[in-house]
Scaffold this motif. Structure first.
Motif, PDB file in Angstrom:
ATOM      1  N   ALA A 122       0.762  -1.303  -0.013  1.00 15.92           N
ATOM      2  CA  ALA A 122      -0.111   0.201   0.467  1.00 15.92           C
ATOM      3  C   ALA A 122       0.921   1.180  -0.033  1.00 15.92           C
ATOM      4  CB  ALA A 122      -0.797  -0.091   0.545  1.00 15.92           C
ATOM      5  N   GLU A 123       2.045   1.152   1.019  1.00 17.99           N
ATOM      6  CA  GLU A 123       2.818   2.247   0.594  1.00 17.99           C
ATOM      7  C   GLU A 123       3.727   2.936  -0.274  1.00 17.99           C
ATOM      8  OE1 GLU A 123       3.217   4.367   3.335  1.00 17.99           O
ATOM      9  OE2 GLU A 123       2.154   3.606   5.109  1.00 17.99           O
ATOM     10  N   ALA A 135      -3.419   4.732   3.355  1.00 21.05           N
ATOM     11  CA  ALA A 135      -4.704   3.706   4.799  1.00 21.05           C
ATOM     12  C   ALA A 135      -5.405   3.859   3.541  1.00 21.05           C
ATOM     13  CB  ALA A 135      -4.563   4.828   5.791  1.00 21.05           C
ATOM     14  N   GLY A 136      -6.114   4.538   2.744  1.00 17.61           N
ATOM     15  CA  GLY A 136      -7.203   3.639   2.175  1.00 17.61           C
ATOM     16  C   GLY A 136      -6.870   3.054   1.280  1.00 17.61           C
ATOM     17  N   ARG A 140      -8.258  -0.262   0.900  1.00 21.10           N
ATOM     18  CA  ARG A 140      -9.236  -1.371  -0.225  1.00 21.10           C
ATOM     19  C   ARG A 140      -8.127  -2.848  -0.271  1.00 21.10           C
ATOM     20  NH1 ARG A 140     -10.268   1.431  -5.134  1.00 21.10           N
ATOM     21  NH2 ARG A 140     -11.747  -0.328  -5.171  1.00 21.10           N
ATOM     22  N   LEU A 141      -7.525  -3.326   0.260  1.00 19.10           N
ATOM     23  CA  LEU A 141      -6.983  -4.319  -0.168  1.00 19.10           C
ATOM     24  C   LEU A 141      -7.195  -5.391   0.518  1.00 19.10           C
ATOM     25  CD1 LEU A 141      -3.098  -3.243  -0.579  1.00 19.10           C
ATOM     26  CD2 LEU A 141      -4.528  -3.453  -3.030  1.00 19.10           C
ATOM     27  N   GLU A 142      -7.056  -4.739   2.062  1.00 20.09           N
ATOM     28  CA  GLU A 142      -7.555  -5.976   3.157  1.00 20.09           C
ATOM     29  C   GLU A 142      -8.658  -6.441   3.176  1.00 20.09           C
ATOM     30  OE1 GLU A 142      -4.839  -4.271   6.966  1.00 20.09           O
ATOM     31  OE2 GLU A 142      -6.297  -3.216   6.508  1.00 20.09           O
ATOM     32  N   ILE A 149      -9.729  -3.801  -8.114  1.00 23.33           N
ATOM     33  CA  ILE A 149      -9.091  -3.163  -8.626  1.00 23.33           C
ATOM     34  C   ILE A 149      -8.715  -1.516  -8.225  1.00 23.33           C
ATOM     35  CG2 ILE A 149     -10.054  -0.867 -10.849  1.00 23.33           C
ATOM     36  CD1 ILE A 149     -11.756  -3.763 -12.164  1.00 23.33           C
ATOM     37  N   LEU A 150      -7.760  -1.445  -8.309  1.00 16.22           N
ATOM     38  CA  LEU A 150      -7.440  -0.306  -7.263  1.00 16.22           C
ATOM     39  C   LEU A 150      -7.658   1.362  -7.963  1.00 16.22           C
ATOM     40  CD1 LEU A 150      -6.254  -0.008  -4.698  1.00 16.22           C
ATOM     41  CD2 LEU A 150      -4.063  -0.447  -5.222  1.00 16.22           C
ATOM     42  N   ARG A 151      -6.903   1.033  -9.553  1.00 17.82           N
ATOM     43  CA  ARG A 151      -7.208   2.328 -10.111  1.00 17.82           C
ATOM     44  C   ARG A 151      -7.731   2.158 -11.657  1.00 17.82           C
ATOM     45  NH1 ARG A 151      -7.579   3.728  -6.398  1.00 17.82           N
ATOM     46  NH2 ARG A 151      -6.894   5.326  -4.235  1.00 17.82           N
ATOM     47  N   ARG A 152      -8.341   2.842 -12.001  1.00 17.10           N
ATOM     48  CA  ARG A 152      -8.313   3.224 -13.695  1.00 17.10           C
ATOM     49  C   ARG A 152      -8.111   4.352 -14.192  1.00 17.10           C
ATOM     50  NH1 ARG A 152     -13.106  -0.275 -13.964  1.00 17.10           N
ATOM     51  NH2 ARG A 152     -14.426  -0.392 -12.059  1.00 17.10           N
TER      52      ARG A 152
END
Length: 586
Positions: A122-123, A135-136, A140-142, A149-152
């Motif tokens: 995440a970092e 942290a966001g 989302r991963l947790e 899908i983390l980002r488009r």
């Protein structure tokens, strides 16, 4: 001929026992066999790891060299589900400026089961994406079950930075995004797509089939980005100055029907869909339905001259208000005297317009307005068009109120198209948002005679030179037009505090080429307007600021008002001028 272990069996009769009998029996042979198998296994693992390393360390190659021919999709679950490219044509303005184009991009997919350390990943991803919200990303991963899908729509810099993270849990899906270079400037014209790359609004939806043709050339609209910028800026300025809740602006070629500018405010930027406000989707120019006030007196006057066979020197007594049952029709700019047809138009007399309409008749009024396209939905290519709202009971009272723009609600776009017919020689030309060419010829029909159109040009000029539209005058250009102020309907009547103000302008008036329609929704008076909120104080001066800026873009040359060509084209008959001046002295 000898065979190895890896040769296929010659027949189905060769059994496992037969194979066993053919194996070497010495210890050295067994050692060699194990080493060979170990080497093969090691090679398979090494090449698999190498392939994955290359995938993560090198940026994906574009599927097409020409990004403008790509198409958009929301990110699929895996790379194998990525949609094919070359699915949607670009949209350009009349000069080739990009309004909508497909660009290659990537979607960032993270497979949770492959993540060794969620906090660490995440970092690193927060840094790569240029964000502070590690942290966001961690949250989302947790919370993901398997993949997320983390980002488009990653930028090229973000794509390169994410590849450098090099974590096996990361998968980059090649996809495309629809980009709108003009942003909010053409939002209500171009529209936007849904998550499956289909048009949801605007020309993206109106031209869905054409835009999805893989062989299609870029679609050229009639819009001019330079003109659009000026109209957008000045309309926004007027809305802010007069504290209006919204507004619309249209510029149209009176001969071809091409819409050169179409603005509705508030608007939105389709590049930032997450920030869209629901009220910004409303297209006031084509989907708004308003009672447009005294701009309708242009149609009433044309009808009286054309159908009623009246002359400019004919007139009516406007001394007293008209009382019809519990209703009273008054003049806002009361002259309280007998007025000619020319004066009724110039001074915007409700009383005079109502009497003219009654003399022509209800059925003739209905037919005439229908011929102008004011009783049917606009044929514009946008899906956001609306049916006019005509009275269910169209009798004498409705005939009178419609004569001065109350009782029939239409869109600003419809008024602009009808105004063009008043000054182009009497031809109603079908409006279009597509650039005219061999495949898009103009369709037209005659609604008034050239002689009536010539008279109306002179009346339009009179309104700006001496009447309610004086603040629409533009230095260097001969402008004509008609103001309109209408109270908005409410339950049980009309609101005196909520108004629609508009100005329909024409330039150059001696040789008409363009119509400009400015509409403000609920403007307020200011100290500079002495508290007045009528069209002559807000919509007209807005048009007056726009015209001198867009005229050079459109190739309209300046001309002095006393130029012989102007005087010859716009002078009223001598007897009409004498009558008007004599009435002013009474």
């Amino acid at each position: 001929m000898s065979r190895t272990l890896f040769d296929p069996a010659p027949s189905a009769e060769l059994t496992g026992r037969d194979l066993k009998s053919r194996l070497p029996s010495s210890d050295a042979a067994r050692v060699r066999r194990r080493l060979v198998l170990l080497a093969v296994a090691f090679a398979i693992g090494f090449f698999g790891l190498s392939a994955r390393t290359v995938q993560l360390s090198l940026p994906a190659q574009p599927l097409l060299a020409d990004a403008a021919q790509a198409s958009e999709s929301e990110a699929p679950a895996s790379a194998s589900e990525a949609l094919p490219w070359r699915k949607r044509a670009s949209i350009v303005d009349r000069n080739g400026g990009l309004l909508a184009v497909d660009l290659p991009t990537h979607t960032l997919l993270v497979h949770k089961r492959r993540v060794k350390s969620i906090p660490h990943l995440a970092e690193r991803l927060a840094v790569a994406l240029g964000e502070d919200d590690a942290a966001g990303i961690r949250e989302r991963l947790e919370s993901a079950r398997a993949s997320v899908i983390l980002r488009r729509r990653l930028t090229p810099d973000q794509v390169a930075a994410v590849y450098r993270v090099g974590d096996p849990a990361i998968e980059m899906l090649p996809t495309v995004t629809r980009n709108y270079p003009a942003g909010a400037l053409t939002a209500h014209v171009v529209g936007f797509l849904d998550g499956e790359h289909r048009g949801r609004a605007g020309m993206e939806r109106g031209l869905e089939t054409r835009l999805h043709d893989p062989a299609a050339e870029p679609v050229a609209l009639s819009i001019d980005l330079g003109v659009q910028h000026v109209v957008h800026r000045e309309l926004k300025r007027a809305i802010e100055t007069f504290s209006a809740i919204g507004g619309a602006g249209v510029v149209m070629d009176v001969d071809t029907g091409e819409v050169i500018s179409l603005v509705s405010l508030p608007d939105f930027d389709a590049n930032m869909r997450e920030a869209m406000r629901e009220d910004a989707f409303f297209n006031r120019a084509t989907y708004g339905r308003y009672e447009m006030g005294s701009t309708f007196k242009a149609f009433t006057t044309a009808m009286a001259l054309e159908v009623g066979r009246m002359r400019l020197t004919d007139g009516y007594d406007a001394t007293h208000p008209i009382r019809y049952g519990r209703f009273t029709i008054r003049d806002h700019h009361a002259k309280a005297r007998w007025m000619t047809v020319a004066e009724i138009f110039m001074y915007s007399s409700n009383i005079g317009a109502a009497k003219m309409a009654v003399d022509v008749g209800t059925e003739a009024q209905r037919r005439f307005l229908g011929s102008l396209g004011l009783l049917d939905r606009s044929p514009l290519e946008l899906p956001e068009v609306i049916d006019p709202q005509a009275p269910a009971r169209w009798k004498e009272l409705e005939t009178m109120t419609i004569a001065f723009g109350h009782g029939l609600a239409v869109s600003p776009m419809q008024v602009a198209a009808a105004m063009a017919a008043m000054v182009n020689g009497g031809r109603h030309v079908t409006p279009t948002l597509l650039r005219r060419g061999p495949g898009n010829p103009a369709t037209e029909r005659e609604v008034i005679s050239p002689a009536t159109s010539e008279k109306l040009r002179k009346l339009f000029r009179l309104v700006v030179a001496e009447g309610t539209g004086r603040q629409a005058q533009a230095p260097g250009y001969v402008v004509g037009g008609k103001t309109g102020t209408a109270e908005k309907p409410k339950a049980g009547g009309y609101s005196r505090k909520a108004m629609i103000t508009s100005f329909a302008g024409i330039f150059p008036m001696h040789d008409p080429r363009y119509v400009i329609l400015i509409m403000l929704d609920e403007p307020k008076g200011t100290k500079e307007t002495f508290g007045y909120a009528t069209a002559g104080w807000n919509a007209a001066p807005t048009a007056g600021r726009i015209i001198p800026e867009i005229a050079p873009i459109l190739g309209v040359r300046p001309v002095a008002p006393d130029d012989p060509r102007v005087i010859e084209a716009l002078s009223l008959p001598a007897n009409a001028e004498r009558t008007a001046r004599r009435n002013e002295t009474l």
